[in-house]
Scaffold this motif. Structure first.
Motif, PDB file in Angstrom:
ATOM      1  N   ASN A 286      48.957  34.428  38.594  1.00  0.00           N
ATOM      2  CA  ASN A 286      48.175  35.663  38.660  1.00  0.00           C
ATOM      3  C   ASN A 286      47.344  35.727  39.937  1.00  0.00           C
ATOM      4  O   ASN A 286      47.198  36.792  40.553  1.00  0.00           O
ATOM      5  CB  ASN A 286      47.263  35.789  37.445  1.00  0.00           C
ATOM      6  N   SER A 287      46.799  34.577  40.367  1.00  0.00           N
ATOM      7  CA  SER A 287      46.023  34.536  41.592  1.00  0.00           C
ATOM      8  C   SER A 287      46.914  34.718  42.817  1.00  0.00           C
ATOM      9  O   SER A 287      46.555  35.414  43.765  1.00  0.00           O
ATOM     10  CB  SER A 287      45.264  33.209  41.690  1.00  0.00           C
ATOM     11  N   VAL A 288      48.103  34.105  42.783  1.00  0.00           N
ATOM     12  CA  VAL A 288      49.043  34.216  43.896  1.00  0.00           C
ATOM     13  C   VAL A 288      49.493  35.659  44.099  1.00  0.00           C
ATOM     14  O   VAL A 288      49.634  36.140  45.233  1.00  0.00           O
ATOM     15  CB  VAL A 288      50.257  33.301  43.672  1.00  0.00           C
ATOM     16  N   THR A 289      49.737  36.369  43.023  1.00  0.00           N
ATOM     17  CA  THR A 289      50.290  37.730  43.103  1.00  0.00           C
ATOM     18  C   THR A 289      49.229  38.820  43.116  1.00  0.00           C
ATOM     19  O   THR A 289      49.552  39.995  43.301  1.00  0.00           O
ATOM     20  CB  THR A 289      51.250  37.984  41.931  1.00  0.00           C
ATOM     21  N   LEU A 290      47.969  38.462  42.920  1.00  0.00           N
ATOM     22  CA  LEU A 290      46.894  39.449  42.913  1.00  0.00           C
ATOM     23  C   LEU A 290      46.882  40.224  44.235  1.00  0.00           C
ATOM     24  O   LEU A 290      46.903  39.641  45.313  1.00  0.00           O
ATOM     25  CB  LEU A 290      45.545  38.748  42.704  1.00  0.00           C
ATOM     26  N   GLY A 291      46.851  41.552  44.134  1.00  0.00           N
ATOM     27  CA  GLY A 291      46.841  42.366  45.341  1.00  0.00           C
ATOM     28  C   GLY A 291      48.073  42.169  46.202  1.00  0.00           C
ATOM     29  O   GLY A 291      48.008  42.291  47.426  1.00  0.00           O
ATOM     30  N   VAL A 292      49.210  41.859  45.574  1.00  0.00           N
ATOM     31  CA  VAL A 292      50.473  41.560  46.264  1.00  0.00           C
ATOM     32  C   VAL A 292      50.274  40.403  47.240  1.00  0.00           C
ATOM     33  O   VAL A 292      50.878  40.349  48.306  1.00  0.00           O
ATOM     34  CB  VAL A 292      51.058  42.803  46.969  1.00  0.00           C
ATOM     35  N   GLY A 293      49.402  39.480  46.854  1.00  0.00           N
ATOM     36  CA  GLY A 293      49.189  38.278  47.654  1.00  0.00           C
ATOM     37  C   GLY A 293      48.516  38.515  48.983  1.00  0.00           C
ATOM     38  O   GLY A 293      48.501  37.627  49.840  1.00  0.00           O
ATOM     39  N   GLN A 294      47.909  39.686  49.179  1.00  0.00           N
ATOM     40  CA  GLN A 294      47.387  40.055  50.495  1.00  0.00           C
ATOM     41  C   GLN A 294      45.877  39.833  50.607  1.00  0.00           C
ATOM     42  O   GLN A 294      45.135  40.686  51.091  1.00  0.00           O
ATOM     43  CB  GLN A 294      47.763  41.503  50.799  1.00  0.00           C
ATOM     44  N   PHE A 295      45.437  38.672  50.121  1.00  0.00           N
ATOM     45  CA  PHE A 295      44.066  38.254  50.296  1.00  0.00           C
ATOM     46  C   PHE A 295      44.033  37.057  51.240  1.00  0.00           C
ATOM     47  O   PHE A 295      44.922  36.199  51.187  1.00  0.00           O
ATOM     48  CB  PHE A 295      43.432  37.848  48.966  1.00  0.00           C
TER      49      PHE A 295
END
Length: 519
Positions: A286-295
């Motif tokens: 969930n953390s990896v894919t949050l915001g399409v990973g654009q953090f």
């Protein structure tokens, strides 16, 4: 020219915003700033600095609060445009707007309190032997006009009125912003809001300027202009390093505070995987894919010790990735770089694709991807640990505790590192924490790094290549220190001193007087 209105007609030097979900052009044309226009903005900033640098903390605080008010007054128009240009959901953008105005008001509070100037006073000792001591008084003063580069992944909080702009204005520095071409309409709206605040507060016109441009020439013109005294940047390693090198080549080199690439490693220790490996696998994905990973704090690297519990963790993480949904990335260029990065990474020796979400027909959707490798492979090829900006992560399997520590020692600089472990286990791995402390700016226990609190204690920076200066932060009130320098006043009459250094301490700020802190 700076803050020119959106036009309805195109020219050879104009461009439009693009909807990243569809590839469609959005209404309005934005003019590429010429070298002369950039120079004019920088020269106006230098003129404004003469007056703005002398504004009191209370006056600057009022200005920052007025900017926040003007941004909020834009209402749904700002959110609608930001969604169209970024593909981000309205809920996320609403929260980001609150973060943007919140950090402006946080800096306002910080300015009103006033102790950030780090006032130090060593009173005169005329009778000291063998030599008398003069009266010495020191405090932080603003550097000068600052060039700021908007980030692609935060069209509000790390953009035109983001942390770099807020902290520079708080320090007393006029700002020239290079809008990110991925969200020109959003940038224009916010830039006009700041200009209204400049007018409302009676500040010089050059206190703030916004320029547009898709080419590197516009940004380089800002960095190379002699009126600019510092730069704030959030983006890629390539872009940040290019600006840093250009600034170093100037006849008068200037600091570039660039936040760049980071894979933010997460270490999962054995005992905690025994207790809650399944839940951690899901939370990790969930953390990896949050915001399409654009953090910038996306956990792009995880490290586990080989065991049956680690195997289960990988299986559950793989299932979660397979079940996840691709989504539009911020720009076609970011999507292209992500796709190419995954392709290159998957072909590296010792790296395997463990799981991937189902591809969809789309303009620029990022496909969540989970890869695995061994500690031996990573130690033999450190490029495996480099950032691939987007919804992906590499899990490194270490054969032993010693190998896990070896991986930690070989890491480059990152913004964050996380260690998941039980209470007893964390004590057993104290040496891991000591290693990671030397590698990052923020060290987390049992929590993923994708939330960055805007506060006094936050550190958002790290050793190179995460940033160009590990002593700085781009989030939190300490960000103001990037745009100030110490000045010492020797034997000054009290009437000529800044209020912060006058003997009576009229601002009632905390000061170091003869080696002791007092108000």
């Amino acid at each position: 020219m700076t803050n020119a209105p959106i036009t309805n007609t195109s020219s050879a030097e104009s461009f439009q915003g693009i909807n990243p979900a569809t590839g469609e052009s959005l209404p309005g044309f934005f003019e590429e700033a010429t070298t002369a226009e950039v120079a004019q903005a920088c020269e106006l900033a230098a003129k404004a600095f003469i007056d703005y640098r002398k504004k009191s903390g209370a006056e600057k605080a009022q200005f920052l609060e007025q900017i926040a008010t003007e941004i909020e007054a834009l209402g749904d128009e700002l959110l609608t445009r930001a969604q169209a240009e970024s593909g981000l959901p309205l809920a996320r953008l609403t929260g980001e707007r609150g973060r943007t105005t919140g950090q402006l008001r946080l800096f306002a509070e910080y300015l009103r309190e006033g102790s950030w100037v780090n006032a130090r006073i060593d009173t005169a000792l005329p009778d000291r032997q063998p030599l008398p001591r003069p009266d010495l008084r020191q405090m932080l003063r603003p550097l000068g006009p600052v060039g700021v580069f908007g980030a692609s992944n935060f069209p509000l909080a790390f953009s035109v009125a983001g942390g770099d702009t807020a902290s520079a204005l708080a320090a007393g520095c006029p700002v020239v912003v290079k809008a990110h071409p991925a969200h020109p309409g959003t940038s224009q709206l916010v830039g006009e809001a700041i200009q209204r605040a400049v007018t409302a507060c009676g500040l010089p016109a050059g206190t703030f300027a916004l320029v547009h441009g898709r080419t590197t020439a516009v940004g380089m013109a800002i960095v190379e202009h002699p009126s600019i005294k510092a730069v704030g940047f959030t983006g890629s390693l390539r872009g940040g390093k290019a600006l840093f090198d250009a600034a170093a080549r100037r006849p008068e080199p200037i600091p570039v505070y660039a936040e760049m690439g980071s894979t933010n490693p997460v270490f999962f220790l054995p005992k905690i995987l025994q207790e809650k490996g399944g839940a951690l696998a899901l939370a990790y994905v969930n953390s990896v894919t949050l915001g399409v990973g654009q953090f910038c704090t996306n956990p792009g690297l995880a490290v586990v010790q080989q065991s049956s519990e680690a195997d289960t963790f990988l299986q559950e993480a793989g299932k979660a990735v397979t079940a996840s949904q691709p989504a539009a990335m911020l720009t076609q260029g970011i999507h292209r770089a992500f796709t190419e990065g995954i392709g290159k990474l998957s072909q590296a020796e010792g790296v395997q694709v463990l799981a991937q979400a189902t591809a969809v027909e789309s303009f620029a959707h990022g496909i969540p991807t989970l890869l695995t490798t061994t500690a031996d492979a990573l130690l033999g090829n450190p490029h495996i640990a480099e950032e691939v900006f987007g919804p992906s992560s590499v899990v490194v399997e270490a054969g032993s505790r010693e190998q896990l520590l070896a991986v930690a020692r070989e890491l480059e600089g990152h913004l964050t590192a996380t260690v998941y472990g039980t209470e007893d286990e964390l004590l057993e791995y104290a040496d891991l924490l000591e290693i990671l402390e030397q590698k990052v700016g923020r060290l987390l226990i049992n929590g993923f790094p994708t939330g960055v609190e805007v506060s006094h204690a936050m550190q958002h920076g790290g050793p190179y290549p995460a940033t160009t200066d590990s002593r700085s932060t781009s989030v939190g009130t300490n960000a103001i220190l990037r745009f100030a320098r110490p000045v010492c006043y020797q034997n000054f009459p009290d009437a000529l001193l800044p209020d912060e250094l006058k003997t009576a301490n009229p601002l009632r700020i905390q000061r170091l007087v003869d080696g002791k802190w007092s108000n």
